[in-house]
Write an enzyme that holds these catalytic residues in place. Structure first.
Site, PDB file in Angstrom:
ATOM      1  N   ASN A  11      -2.615  33.041 -86.559  1.00  0.00           N
ATOM      2  CA  ASN A  11      -1.534  34.019 -86.702  1.00  0.00           C
ATOM      3  C   ASN A  11      -2.173  35.408 -86.669  1.00  0.00           C
ATOM      4  O   ASN A  11      -2.812  35.812 -87.636  1.00  0.00           O
ATOM      5  CB  ASN A  11      -0.809  33.764 -88.031  1.00  0.00           C
ATOM      6  CG  ASN A  11       0.232  34.827 -88.345  1.00  0.00           C
ATOM      7  OD1 ASN A  11       0.543  35.676 -87.507  1.00  0.00           O
ATOM      8  ND2 ASN A  11       0.772  34.788 -89.555  1.00  0.00           N
ATOM      9  N   LYS A  13      -0.716  38.213 -86.693  1.00  0.00           N
ATOM     10  CA  LYS A  13       0.083  39.208 -87.429  1.00  0.00           C
ATOM     11  C   LYS A  13       0.227  40.477 -86.569  1.00  0.00           C
ATOM     12  O   LYS A  13       0.274  40.359 -85.337  1.00  0.00           O
ATOM     13  CB  LYS A  13      -0.547  39.483 -88.796  1.00  0.00           C
ATOM     14  CG  LYS A  13      -0.790  38.166 -89.559  1.00  0.00           C
ATOM     15  CD  LYS A  13      -1.130  38.351 -91.008  1.00  0.00           C
ATOM     16  CE  LYS A  13      -1.340  36.990 -91.663  1.00  0.00           C
ATOM     17  NZ  LYS A  13      -1.618  37.071 -93.088  1.00  0.00           N
ATOM     18  N   HIS A  98       7.225  33.035 -92.937  1.00  0.00           N
ATOM     19  CA  HIS A  98       5.933  33.485 -93.479  1.00  0.00           C
ATOM     20  C   HIS A  98       6.201  34.324 -94.727  1.00  0.00           C
ATOM     21  O   HIS A  98       7.191  35.060 -94.785  1.00  0.00           O
ATOM     22  CB  HIS A  98       5.176  34.302 -92.428  1.00  0.00           C
ATOM     23  CG  HIS A  98       3.748  34.536 -92.810  1.00  0.00           C
ATOM     24  ND1 HIS A  98       3.388  35.487 -93.738  1.00  0.00           N
ATOM     25  CD2 HIS A  98       2.605  33.925 -92.437  1.00  0.00           C
ATOM     26  CE1 HIS A  98       2.070  35.454 -93.900  1.00  0.00           C
ATOM     27  NE2 HIS A  98       1.568  34.504 -93.124  1.00  0.00           N
ATOM     28  N   GLU A 100       4.981  36.987 -95.679  1.00  0.00           N
ATOM     29  CA  GLU A 100       5.087  38.421 -95.400  1.00  0.00           C
ATOM     30  C   GLU A 100       6.491  38.781 -94.909  1.00  0.00           C
ATOM     31  O   GLU A 100       6.927  39.924 -95.055  1.00  0.00           O
ATOM     32  CB  GLU A 100       4.001  38.830 -94.389  1.00  0.00           C
ATOM     33  CG  GLU A 100       2.630  38.855 -95.065  1.00  0.00           C
ATOM     34  CD  GLU A 100       1.462  38.573 -94.154  1.00  0.00           C
ATOM     35  OE1 GLU A 100       1.612  38.622 -92.920  1.00  0.00           O
ATOM     36  OE2 GLU A 100       0.374  38.288 -94.693  1.00  0.00           O
ATOM     37  N   GLU A 168       0.964  28.026 -97.725  1.00  0.00           N
ATOM     38  CA  GLU A 168       0.178  29.251 -97.833  1.00  0.00           C
ATOM     39  C   GLU A 168       0.441  29.898 -99.194  1.00  0.00           C
ATOM     40  O   GLU A 168       1.437  30.629 -99.346  1.00  0.00           O
ATOM     41  CB  GLU A 168       0.561  30.240 -96.725  1.00  0.00           C
ATOM     42  CG  GLU A 168       0.313  29.730 -95.326  1.00  0.00           C
ATOM     43  CD  GLU A 168       0.108  30.873 -94.324  1.00  0.00           C
ATOM     44  OE1 GLU A 168      -0.906  30.844 -93.627  1.00  0.00           O
ATOM     45  OE2 GLU A 168       0.937  31.796 -94.269  1.00  0.00           O
ATOM     46  N   GLY A 174      -5.354  36.646 -97.237  1.00  0.00           N
ATOM     47  CA  GLY A 174      -6.112  37.888 -97.073  1.00  0.00           C
ATOM     48  C   GLY A 174      -6.936  38.287 -98.281  1.00  0.00           C
ATOM     49  O   GLY A 174      -7.473  39.391 -98.324  1.00  0.00           O
ATOM     50  N   SER A 213      -6.887  32.498 -96.374  1.00  0.00           N
ATOM     51  CA  SER A 213      -8.345  32.720 -96.424  1.00  0.00           C
ATOM     52  C   SER A 213      -9.163  31.557 -95.877  1.00  0.00           C
ATOM     53  O   SER A 213     -10.238  31.257 -96.386  1.00  0.00           O
ATOM     54  CB  SER A 213      -8.780  33.068 -97.854  1.00  0.00           C
ATOM     55  OG  SER A 213      -8.219  34.299 -98.256  1.00  0.00           O
ATOM     56  N   GLY A 235      -6.724  36.305 -90.602  1.00  0.00           N
ATOM     57  CA  GLY A 235      -7.821  37.196 -90.216  1.00  0.00           C
ATOM     58  C   GLY A 235      -8.888  36.561 -89.331  1.00  0.00           C
ATOM     59  O   GLY A 235      -9.304  37.159 -88.321  1.00  0.00           O
TER      60      GLY A 235
HETATM   61  P1  13P Z   1      -5.627  34.949 -93.892  1.00  0.00           P
HETATM   62  O1  13P Z   1      -6.279  33.767 -93.165  1.00  0.00           O
HETATM   63  O2  13P Z   1      -6.017  36.257 -93.334  1.00  0.00           O
HETATM   64  O3  13P Z   1      -5.773  34.819 -95.371  1.00  0.00           O
HETATM   65  O4  13P Z   1      -4.032  34.829 -93.566  1.00  0.00           O
HETATM   66  C1  13P Z   1      -3.389  33.630 -93.760  1.00  0.00           C
HETATM   67  C2  13P Z   1      -2.041  33.723 -93.189  1.00  0.00           C
HETATM   68  O5  13P Z   1      -1.172  34.411 -93.725  1.00  0.00           O
HETATM   69  C3  13P Z   1      -1.766  32.996 -91.945  1.00  0.00           C
HETATM   70  O6  13P Z   1      -0.406  32.945 -91.653  1.00  0.00           O
END
Ligand code: 13P
Length: 251
Positions: A11, A13, A98, A100, A168, A174, A213, A235
């Site tokens: 992802n 983002k 998600h 977010e 998640e 993150g 992460s 990330g």
């Molecule tokens: P990270 O791998 O950056 O922690 O993000 C996870 C995520 O939100 C994937 O959708």
């Protein structure tokens, strides 16, 4: 009904411009040379890059997806993108719900359920995200939160093999933090039970991904936990090298 292969999804983002298409090409080539073994590999770039990424991936097993879709197929929704548009641009998957989006765009379980339906109607597979916040985990409510999100976000009429759940934990995204293997196995086992409650006899075919992460350094440990059928990587998916180190677990 047989279970789909493991799924390693990236992802991106709100990251990536046309320069980043090199990373897509690198992942494409690594997948073609067996770098992910039996796993299915998916990149969800920003929508602005989907068509160009799809052109690069023609004939490749590397799949592409959207990061969100509207619940309606078309209409007066300025700035939104529909599931049929994603499909038309070359996506075969879309992430919905998600954290977010749940937090930053006030998306309810009902909204996520409607988006999941829209994705399926457009011929896409849906990755439905669930997970608790840090205060919810501290209060001992992690399982209850995920259970509620699953019950509210998954349409009963959905074919189980076209849905993947991504667990998640919000506090792991993150942050460099991850739950312990015991917590992951407990949560994924609980999600599996909930899936059997939605689809009696068939809940075993739905893939349950872990996200939060995931890095090359911890991927082997996280992916070997019981009922973990892949990863949703944020990330670390921005670098083809790091992403393929994670997908390489399945080689
Ligand atoms: P990270 O791998 O950056 O922690 O993000 C996870 C995520 O939100 C994937 O959708």
């Amino acid at each position: 009904m047989t279970k789909a292969p493991p799924l390693v999804a990236g992802n991106w983002k709100m990251n990536g411009t046309r320069d980043s298409l090199w990373e897509v090409a690198r992942v494409r080539d690594a997948v073609a040379s067996g770098g992910a073994g039996r796993a299915e590999v998916l990149i969800c770039p920003p929508a602005t890059l989907l068509m160009a990424a799809a052109a690069l991936c023609e004939g490749s097993p590397l799949k592409l997806g959207g990061q969100d879709c509207h619940a309606e197929p078309s209409g007066a929704f300025t700035g939104d993108i529909s599931a049929p548009m994603l499909k038309d641009a070359g996506a075969s998957y879309v992430i919905v719900g998600h954290s977010e989006r749940r937090a930053g765009h006030q998306e309810s379980d009902e909204t996520v359920r409607r988006k999941t339906m829209a994705a399926l109607d457009a011929g896409l597979c849906a990755i439905v995200c669930v997970g608790e916040t840090a205060p919810e985990r501290k209060a001992g409510e992690a399982l209850a939160v995920a259970g509620r999100q699953i019950a509210g976000s998954i349409p009963k009429s959905a074919p189980p093999q076209r849905i993947a759940i991504a667990y998640e934990p919000v506090w792991a995204i993150g942050s460099g933090l991850t739950p312990g293997l015991k917590e992951i196995a407990e949560m994924h086992g609980f999600i599996r039970e909930k899936l059997f409650a939605v689809w009696p006899g068939q809940g075993g075919v739905t893939r349950i991904l872990y996200g939060g992460s995931v890095k090359p350094e911890n991927a082997a440990e996280l992916l070997s936990a019981k009922n973990v059928d892949g990863a949703l990587v944020g990330g670390a998916s921005l670098s083809a090298e790091a992403f393929m180190k994670i997908a390489g677990f399945y080689r």
